[in-house]
Design a protein around this motif. Sequence first.
Motif, PDB file in Angstrom:
ATOM      1  N   LYS A 372       0.824  -1.214   0.000  1.00 50.99           N
ATOM      2  CA  LYS A 372       0.000   0.000   0.000  1.00 50.99           C
ATOM      3  C   LYS A 372       0.858   1.264   0.000  1.00 50.99           C
ATOM      4  N   THR A 373       2.144   1.107  -0.019  1.00 47.25           N
ATOM      5  CA  THR A 373       3.020   2.287   0.065  1.00 47.25           C
ATOM      6  C   THR A 373       3.776   2.521  -1.237  1.00 47.25           C
ATOM      7  N   ASN A 374       4.576   3.568  -1.257  1.00 49.46           N
ATOM      8  CA  ASN A 374       5.421   3.890  -2.401  1.00 49.46           C
ATOM      9  C   ASN A 374       6.897   3.701  -2.047  1.00 49.46           C
TER      10      ASN A 374
END
Length: 479
Positions: A372-374
Amino acid sequence: MQLHISPSLRHVTVLQGKGVRELIQVKVGGKKVSYRMILYSLLFFTFLLRFVFVLSTVDSIDGETRCSSLGCLGKRIGPRLLGRRMDQSVPEVMYKVLEQPIDKDELQGRTDIPQTLEEFMAEVKDSGFDARSFALKLREMVSLMEERTRTAKIQEYLYRHVASSSIPKQLHCLALRLANEHSTNAAARLQLPSAELVPALVDNSYYHFVLASDNVLAAAVVATSIVHNSLRPHKFVIHIITDRKTYYPMQAWFSLHPLTPAIVEVKALHHFDWFSKGKVPVLEAMEKDQKVRSQFRGGSSAIIANNIWDIDLNGKVNGAVETCRGEDKYVMSKKLKNYLNFSHPLIAQHFNPEECAWAYGMNIFDLEAWRKTNISNTYHQWLEQNLKSDLSLWQLGTLPPGLIAFHGHVQAIDPFWHMLGLGYQENTSYEDAESAGVIHFNGRAKPWLDIAFPQLRPLWAKYVDFSDKFVKSCHIRAA
Ligand SMILES: *[C@@H]1O[C@H](CO)[C@@H](O)[C@H](O)[C@H]1NC(C)=O
Ligand SMILES: *[C@@H]1O[C@H](CO)[C@@H](O)[C@H](O)[C@H]1NC(C)=O
Ligand SMILES: *[C@@H]1O[C@H](CO)[C@@H](O)[C@H](O)[C@H]1NC(C)=O
């Protein structure tokens, strides 16, 4: 500045850092070479080099009468030491003085010997600046240093270069033997894991560990320790990721030394399809491996002694031990300012120098949260920034960009789960290490090297079967 000592100990090369293209080779003489001679050469040439450098770049800093800086000192001393030509030839008298042995009694009770390089500089400044007294002082100082720190500093300083280049021969030997076994023995080429166990590789009801290593012995020790210390080894899947050159040896080892009932998978980076896209750091390798769906842990010289699946990451991506709090001042005093260059505006803008750093080597990742992150984007953007900034954002290494990429995504876990620094200093006692859940031999003194701290070696050695034919034939010994 980088120092290189040739394996034969005959040559010392001093490389100045980027920008100054100076390279000096010291021939350490053909006869018997002692580390004292090497140290002399290093100190000696470091000084000369500095003078030459200073002379050629600094015109005038101080006035004629006051001399308080290295630049001024270099201007005064340089010509006397090196002659007007300023080439790098060394006056013969210096060699003569330095080669004379010094009697220990000569140093006894003397108070005029410089104790540090700074004092040495000051003394040289006050002396007549002639080559002979320079060499005499240098000789006295080095002899004294040698006396004082025989077991510690100098040895360590040289070991760093000599040991790390010569001793891993045994590990190299092991890899070669195993590669040979792989080509000659079908039993060393088993598919790992066997076909009927493949579904477990993506089964969330198993506990998944990831070990990334190109060191067969270290991987064997870590995998063995995971299995031996577990109450439920039949629920364990150990994913071993290695590089192309170590793949066959690794496969051979784990084919011939199964860790049943645990399941072992051996893969090389080039087996992953995304790998062809280019260089991918191991962490990213883990992220992209769609098979490893649940939490996992990685490490290369860590020994795992307990079960850690109850740790709550509070929605964070990376569970790691913080390295700024703890009794061990040496290992446990690291903040962001220790890794990142806060003089650089880009770093100063984004981070707090006093923020606690954390450790790689034993991390728990929540892949669901990670996706869910970058984080990977951030990582690559900062790597690019660093390139654009001429590598001035942080010290070399994988940790600094990791600290940046995972910033805000880290959950501190109990230091019990990762006791590190076992290869850095000898303060760690066997008892302390025994009581930790995971120990990590980060630092130079790896347990398979001669420079390992002897009291800590058993913690590692107990997972090595020294009677094993491969281990034995490569002269890998318990002590
Ligand atoms: C670690 O050992 C060094 C000497 O080897 C000593 O000076 C230092 O105080 C020790 N540190 C701790 C935290 O025990
Ligand atoms: C990731 O980056 C994209 C584009 O830069 C952005 O739109 C998105 O909101 C970011 N996601 C997170 C979770 O920060
Ligand atoms: C840190 O950043 C400053 C400012 O860009 C730069 O001048 C300096 O050389 C950097 N330090 C290192 C060690 O790269």
